[in-house]
Design a protein around this motif. Sequence first.
Motif, PDB file in Angstrom:
ATOM      1  N   GLU A 168       0.917  -1.263   0.092  1.00 36.41           N
ATOM      2  CA  GLU A 168       0.274  -0.074   0.010  1.00 36.41           C
ATOM      3  C   GLU A 168       0.823   1.274  -0.077  1.00 36.41           C
ATOM      4  O   GLU A 168       0.535   2.263  -0.708  1.00 36.41           O
ATOM      5  CB  GLU A 168      -0.992   0.037   1.230  1.00 36.41           C
ATOM      6  CG  GLU A 168      -2.021  -0.901   1.282  1.00 36.41           C
ATOM      7  CD  GLU A 168      -2.954  -0.924   0.067  1.00 36.41           C
ATOM      8  OE1 GLU A 168      -3.349   0.257  -0.394  1.00 36.41           O
ATOM      9  OE2 GLU A 168      -3.498  -1.668  -0.347  1.00 36.41           O
ATOM     10  N   ALA A 169       1.846   1.328   0.930  1.00 36.06           N
ATOM     11  CA  ALA A 169       2.837   2.336   0.764  1.00 36.06           C
ATOM     12  C   ALA A 169       3.454   2.493  -0.637  1.00 36.06           C
ATOM     13  O   ALA A 169       3.563   3.558  -0.968  1.00 36.06           O
ATOM     14  CB  ALA A 169       4.126   2.222   1.841  1.00 36.06           C
ATOM     15  N   ALA A 170       3.816   1.501  -1.255  1.00 37.30           N
ATOM     16  CA  ALA A 170       4.413   1.535  -2.722  1.00 37.30           C
ATOM     17  C   ALA A 170       3.441   2.104  -3.485  1.00 37.30           C
ATOM     18  O   ALA A 170       3.845   3.141  -4.410  1.00 37.30           O
ATOM     19  CB  ALA A 170       4.785   0.264  -2.910  1.00 37.30           C
ATOM     20  N   ARG A 171       2.106   1.859  -3.513  1.00 36.36           N
ATOM     21  CA  ARG A 171       1.063   2.375  -4.218  1.00 36.36           C
ATOM     22  C   ARG A 171       1.004   3.844  -3.940  1.00 36.36           C
ATOM     23  O   ARG A 171       0.819   4.833  -4.857  1.00 36.36           O
ATOM     24  CB  ARG A 171      -0.125   1.934  -4.129  1.00 36.36           C
ATOM     25  CG  ARG A 171      -0.180   0.307  -5.117  1.00 36.36           C
ATOM     26  CD  ARG A 171      -1.596  -0.078  -4.977  1.00 36.36           C
ATOM     27  NE  ARG A 171      -1.951  -0.828  -3.766  1.00 36.36           N
ATOM     28  CZ  ARG A 171      -1.631  -2.068  -3.590  1.00 36.36           C
ATOM     29  NH1 ARG A 171      -1.037  -2.857  -4.335  1.00 36.36           N
ATOM     30  NH2 ARG A 171      -2.151  -2.518  -2.425  1.00 36.36           N
ATOM     31  N   ALA A 172       1.089   4.175  -2.602  1.00 36.71           N
ATOM     32  CA  ALA A 172       0.724   5.522  -2.102  1.00 36.71           C
ATOM     33  C   ALA A 172       1.827   6.403  -2.499  1.00 36.71           C
ATOM     34  O   ALA A 172       1.676   7.634  -3.108  1.00 36.71           O
ATOM     35  CB  ALA A 172       0.546   5.663  -0.634  1.00 36.71           C
TER      36      ALA A 172
END
Length: 553
Positions: free
Chosen positions: A447-451
């Motif tokens: 999720e952090a990578a997508r954010a």
Amino acid sequence: MRPLDPLARPNRYDLLAGAVALALLGGFLLASREALGPYTPTPISLDPRHLPEYALRTAFRMGVALLLSTLFTLVYAPLAAKTRLEPFLIAVLDILQSVPILGFLAASVAALSGLFPGKALGFELAAIFAVFTSQAWNMAFSFYQSLKTLPRELEEAARLYRLTPPQRFLRLELPYALPGLVWNAMMSMSGGWFFVVASEAISVGKTEVDLPGVGSYLARALAQGNMEALAYALLAMLLTILLYDQLLFRPLVAWSERFKYEERPGEATARSWVLDLLRRSRATRRLGEWLAEALLERALRFHPPRALGLPPWLGPALLTALGLLGLEAAAKLLLPLGPGEWLRAIALGFFTFLRVMGILLLATAVWVPVGILLGLRPRVAVRVQALLQFLAAFPANLLYPFAAYLLLRYRLSMEVFSAFLMALGTQWYILFNVTAGATALPADLLEAARAYRLSGVRLWRRLLLPGVFPYLVTGLVTASGGTWNASIVAEVVQWGPHRLEATGLGAYITRATEAGDERRLLLGIVVMSLMVVTLNRLLWRRLYRWAEERFRF
């Protein structure tokens, strides 16, 4: 511990579960009935009517070997990961992994047949032990890697709740490692299929034993060049693999998903009709709960003996003592060969080393991206699981006769293409481990990578490749050992009267085995073991430590 409820009213699913259990029990008794009797040499018939019995005997041997490999893994890997004996036990595991299957087979046939003279049990145990040696090391390395890379927040939880060592193992470490262990168990079963011919059609020096099974049937078909019998053997293996998938591995994969470290939104779950049947069966469910509670209660009462806290010098001392004893025994056989034969074996080992490293690099470049993409797409992984398992379990040496035909027809170099034959049975170690690693990637990091809009090369370099690196190292370690072993059957290819050989240590060991030359067989095993252990010490072990220190979530 609660008593088993005697008033549990059975339902219709109990009848189905009972029928499946009785069928499996009947197959077990049928397959094992001749193992305890006297050994009577029986020619292997290529009549396909005998194949159901042969397939049952082979499935029995491989199932027993898998059970022994699982027990070995659950005991050995925790001792290696959590006690002062770690350097000694890992060194022993490196050595065991480096010994060729034919080396174990040569030693076990003589020992076990002498232990049970005139009995079929000795040869049956030798065949099971040969399959065990092709399964156990991969599973042990996988479980060891999971224990050494336990997420830090789980370790904090264990300290916070003051879990005892048995509680920590049963409630935290084993559940965390189960999904990866199940995938590696499937891969280990595949490794057993790769050597099923050598384990059932035993040919060690003057000892010629054909145990009824698909492997010996296949060996007879290859020797006679019988294409029809070869097709029947392929069909029998396919059906056996599918039965194992439906009755064992698919239920285990579906059940192990409850122990995933993190659930991802919208993630597809594996399904198994066997697991659904067991869950709907009242009597089976209650019996399972009662047994699980009884075993858990006894296990939690167990406290490791204080003897495990041994001084750190004891492991190296034991290893040195065992090494000296082995050197003394080996020297009596090897010294008469002279330095020229040693140099020849080492030179042949260098050719095999080049093939092994080339194949590992090529397989890594191909299967790491595929494994990561499968792990990030669970729905696709669930759909292709059965196909991957069949491809991995498919005995690649069954394709060798066709390869020999192509090599002869188009005059291709055996020196080059033998490397690809070695890769057919060992590339799956990398794919399965990388897939398991990508599945275990924490959802919050994704999720952090997508954010942060990581994509392309940056996403792979900063998250995906570091995240699966510990699993990749495990895959490379086991694939390396498997590829060295595969060289024994891949550097010598035969179809009927035609025989092709590549220059390498595998072909050297095969010739010595066929000739019953104990000195050169032992020399080939020693040289291969030394090369594999050296490679493990200088490369794979350092990568293990690096992965443990730098790529641990």
